[in-house]
Design an enzyme around this catalytic site. Structure first.
Site, PDB file in Angstrom:
ATOM      1  N   ASN A  79      -3.317  -8.823   7.589  1.00 18.33           N
ATOM      2  CA  ASN A  79      -2.684  -8.927   8.905  1.00 18.33           C
ATOM      3  C   ASN A  79      -3.600  -9.598   9.912  1.00 18.33           C
ATOM      4  O   ASN A  79      -3.160 -10.408  10.721  1.00 18.33           O
ATOM      5  CB  ASN A  79      -2.285  -7.537   9.407  1.00 18.33           C
ATOM      6  CG  ASN A  79      -0.910  -7.134   8.926  1.00 18.33           C
ATOM      7  OD1 ASN A  79       0.093  -7.499   9.531  1.00 18.33           O
ATOM      8  ND2 ASN A  79      -0.852  -6.421   7.817  1.00 18.33           N
ATOM      9  N   CYS A  92       0.831  -1.212   0.000  1.00 16.34           N
ATOM     10  CA  CYS A  92       0.000   0.000   0.000  1.00 16.34           C
ATOM     11  C   CYS A  92       0.862   1.256   0.000  1.00 16.34           C
ATOM     12  O   CYS A  92       0.393   2.349  -0.291  1.00 16.34           O
ATOM     13  CB  CYS A  92      -0.903   0.056   1.224  1.00 16.34           C
ATOM     14  SG  CYS A  92      -1.230  -1.519   1.980  1.00 16.34           S
ATOM     15  N   TRP A 125     -23.281  18.946  16.030  1.00 19.44           N
ATOM     16  CA  TRP A 125     -23.763  17.702  15.407  1.00 19.44           C
ATOM     17  C   TRP A 125     -22.662  17.236  14.472  1.00 19.44           C
ATOM     18  O   TRP A 125     -22.398  17.870  13.448  1.00 19.44           O
ATOM     19  CB  TRP A 125     -25.049  17.927  14.609  1.00 19.44           C
ATOM     20  CG  TRP A 125     -26.267  18.217  15.424  1.00 19.44           C
ATOM     21  CD1 TRP A 125     -26.786  19.452  15.685  1.00 19.44           C
ATOM     22  CD2 TRP A 125     -27.144  17.268  16.073  1.00 19.44           C
ATOM     23  NE1 TRP A 125     -27.923  19.324  16.459  1.00 19.44           N
ATOM     24  CE2 TRP A 125     -28.169  18.005  16.711  1.00 19.44           C
ATOM     25  CE3 TRP A 125     -27.161  15.881  16.160  1.00 19.44           C
ATOM     26  CZ2 TRP A 125     -29.194  17.402  17.435  1.00 19.44           C
ATOM     27  CZ3 TRP A 125     -28.179  15.266  16.885  1.00 19.44           C
ATOM     28  CH2 TRP A 125     -29.179  16.024  17.519  1.00 19.44           C
TER      29      TRP A 125
END
Lengths: 466, 466
Positions: B317, B47, B446
């Site tokens: 993993n 990655c 919020w």
């Protein structure tokens, strides 16, 4: 048929959210909404005051979500500078006093539904000099303005060098940083062993370090005994048992208590911390048409099973929304909290959810604790910063009980993972399999929360086999 | 008693995690661990390759979590450049070939437990010129090095101006940005309507915009028909039905498929996408002592109830850890995924979890969708940035089905809130009460995820009353 009347006491988050939500559901011909606010501001973010003082926010206008005029345009009769002085539950009416026109006397307003959203008041211990000019709370926009006026006065007099903050909780620490940014040398005094006693002491020690890094002098384990004033009556120093801390300005950050004098006088049910007790619909227990929300109520802590007082804007907004839905003929409940809070000192992010060790012990829970060090991004990725995660899990069951996180960028909001897991009553073992977002700029291949969950799960297994 | 032998095929995340975890539980006298890797690197972060190419990471050493020597020191016999050419399940043995010493011939190694962690291979459609020099996949560190060699060659020749990336998924988009940072003019070609087809098209459009902002030319709805090569045999342009895109380098980002040729030849069970099928303990179905994990397996999608192929280091993993625990005499399971992924383009953070609209429809779910705009911090707080959240909820039940988030700093990892909620099978109504971290530098009162949940809950109610 005459419109029903909803009366709201308190024009900030909970009260005005309730009013707005009810108005969304019911038109003016069906529901008359009257709100009383004793101050001069409505619907503002008190949580933003430290950032206004520190200069991040221009305020106070930036902190106002909606002006009284905007509320009135939406059909909410909001009366500012009007104090409610009594609740008559038998007569379904409240007595009010106009604080501006003192000749106006008192009058009564009847209600069909009453919403108590009287908020909280800062703790102000009865010590000599505590009410002197130059000693400031930071609860309302008026408080913020008064503090800024003092800072300006100091600046004009060329005396704005030393500030003392009493209390090292969220507000105290945020205010300390704000005053550093205003050029003050800041001393923070606190009775506890470490600042930020919303964390366990081992995690609070990390906050202590960060405060030192900002040049804030933090004196822990010390009790304030009074404020020494000068010839002009203004605060000059904060006194403790064994020392005196000179101050050109004093800020009180000792936390808040529910403002429930009115409710108490009316015989409404209060909890151990003095907050109103409600049911899940935010109805005051035993009173069909009286509702309460925001900083004046106690909320159910879903982890400990007890009610607690937590003054936080996000809860107040949720309460208001629930009350408004119910008064407006809909249906909503507020199931409770798990005790999430997040803050920052400089670039140190500080977060907690669930129970601290002492809180878990106090409600009879047996638990294991683990602390792990990890990084905010893949270790090899630029900007990866250390993050410490502490986790409490129940012995035997492995249920998550609490999580504390201290680190730099990306640390604070990771606590939300644990907050949702607590709400869902997950075990730390279940958490190890959580499918959390992974990519090198965002997380190591094992997210720091997963690292902690794995270690906690291992500790639970060991405790079980011991 | 002779030691049991664990044989691992594949020396990257899943395989070496399994080996390491088993070693933690069992000493050398009890468990002999042999791992075969056909390449020259073990335990690395694929990655991280886009960031190595883009210059964020020096690599390749930075991308290596543990060297072969480090594994060997811990008692894992890791044989590099050794390919497994057959699995004999009857005889409980694998046949290997030494890729370096070609005269070494083939040999057999017996196992008591076999772990298949053969990973995935990049999709490489059989088009003219696709194998020409200058056309690169980015699956292994060797691939990354080969690409960097081409970039260096271009630079030396003064021809490094134009790059074409085929495929606009995560890898394609990350590689496009990396090449921009290397000074290339980049064109990305994709068959779909919008880049990042791991998002619904309306959310993918936001990624498209961000790519434009970086100067990346994105051509969607177009199919590549081949690669034109020059006199030297190197790639010179990518061809589509109706155009030709000149290229000094071509990168393939068409996704990956499970590498399961060995498993297929051995008669092991494969799913619809060609990945190995396992039970919850990561045991290959029907085979007591054969385990599989990482990019070569299909995993259970807890939202759709189907198995899917998802190549992601964090899953690999976890699989390895589960396999190692089981082979080492412990007990662990991998319950499944909810489909979380996070990525970024420049400062745009892109995240999803759960199902897209088309995925939800494909498994027979009826749902409502909402999209909301909010901000990453309190609106008045400096650095507050817009964030768009899309949410899918099941009609009737209100159960959360999926969440997509696109925004700037603080957007990506917010998807974890929804990932945990999906795992706990929460409804969007339940989510509206979540106790998420709130403070002005971290969130509006919020949180954007709560804003979306509220709107979704309202949409569910409306759908129910319709």
């Amino acid at each position: 048929m005459a419109a029903r009347r909803m009366v709201v006491i308190g024009g900030d988050a909970a009260g005005m959210s309730a009013a707005s939500q009810a108005r969304r559901l019911k038109g003016r011909e069906e529901l008359d909404i009257v709100a009383f606010e004793r101050g001069g501001f409505a619907s503002y973010s008190a949580c933003g005051i430290p950032y206004w003082v520190g200069g991040d926010v221009e305020g106070p206008d930036d902190l106002i979500a909606r002006t009284p005029e905007q509320h009135r345009e939406r059909g909410i009769h909001l009366r500012m500078f009007t104090e409610v002085t009594a609740i008559d539950t038998e007569g379904q009416r409240v007595r009010t006093r106009d604080l501006v026109d003192s000749g106006g006397g008192e009058s009564w307003t009847e209600y069909d539904d009453l919403v108590i959203a009287t908020g909280a008041r800062p703790v102000r211990p009865p010590l000599p000099g505590i009410d002197a000019p130059g000693v400031h709370g930071v609860q309302t926009l008026e408080d913020g303005q008064a503090l800024l006026d003092t800072l300006k006065k100091n600046e004009d007099a060329g005396s704005g060098q030393r500030a003392v903050v009493v209390g090292a909780g969220y507000i105290g620490v945020e205010m300390a940083e704000a005053l550093v940014r205003r050029g003050y040398h800041v001393t923070v005094l606190d009775q506890a062993e470490q600042p930020m006693s919303t964390l366990d002491p081992d995690m609070g020690a990390l906050v202590h370090e960060a405060m030192c890094g900002l040049g804030i002098e933090t004196v822990t384990g010390t009790a304030v005994t009074g404020v020494r004033t000068g010839d002009d009556g203004r605060a000059r120093a904060v006194l403790t048992d064994d020392a005196e801390y000179p101050a050109d300005v004093v800020v009180l950050g000792l936390g808040v208590r529910p403002e429930t004098t009115l409710a108490r006088d009316a015989g409404l049910p209060l909890g151990d911390s003095g907050g109103l007790l409600t049911d899940l619909a935010m109805r005051v227990r035993g009173h069909e048409n009286i509702w309460a929300g925001g900083d004046c109520v106690e909320v159910l802590d879903l982890v400990s099973g007890r009610t607690r007082h937590i003054a936080l804007g996000t809860h107040a907004n949720k309460h208001g929304q629930v009350i408004g839905a119910n008064v407006g003929g809909g249906y909503a409940t507020f199931p409770g909290v798990v005790g999430t809070a997040v803050s920052k000192v400089c670039d140190l992010e500080i977060a907690r959810t669930g129970l601290l060790e002492k809180q878990a012990s106090a409600v009879g829970l047996r638990f294991v604790t683990v602390t792990t060090e990890s990084t905010s991004r893949a270790g090899y990725f630029p900007g990866a910063r250390a993050m410490r995660v502490k986790m409490l899990a129940e012995r035997e069951t492995g249920r998550l009980l609490g999580t504390q996180i201290v680190g730099r960028e990306g640390a604070g909001k990771r606590v939300d993972i644990a907050a949702v897991a607590l709400t869902a009553r997950m075990t730390v073992g279940q958490m190890t399999a959580l499918d959390l977002g992974y990519a090198p700029p965002f997380s190591p291949v094992w997210d720091p929360v997963l690292v902690a969950a794995r270690k906690a799960a291992a500790a639970v297994r060991e405790a079980g086999s011991a």
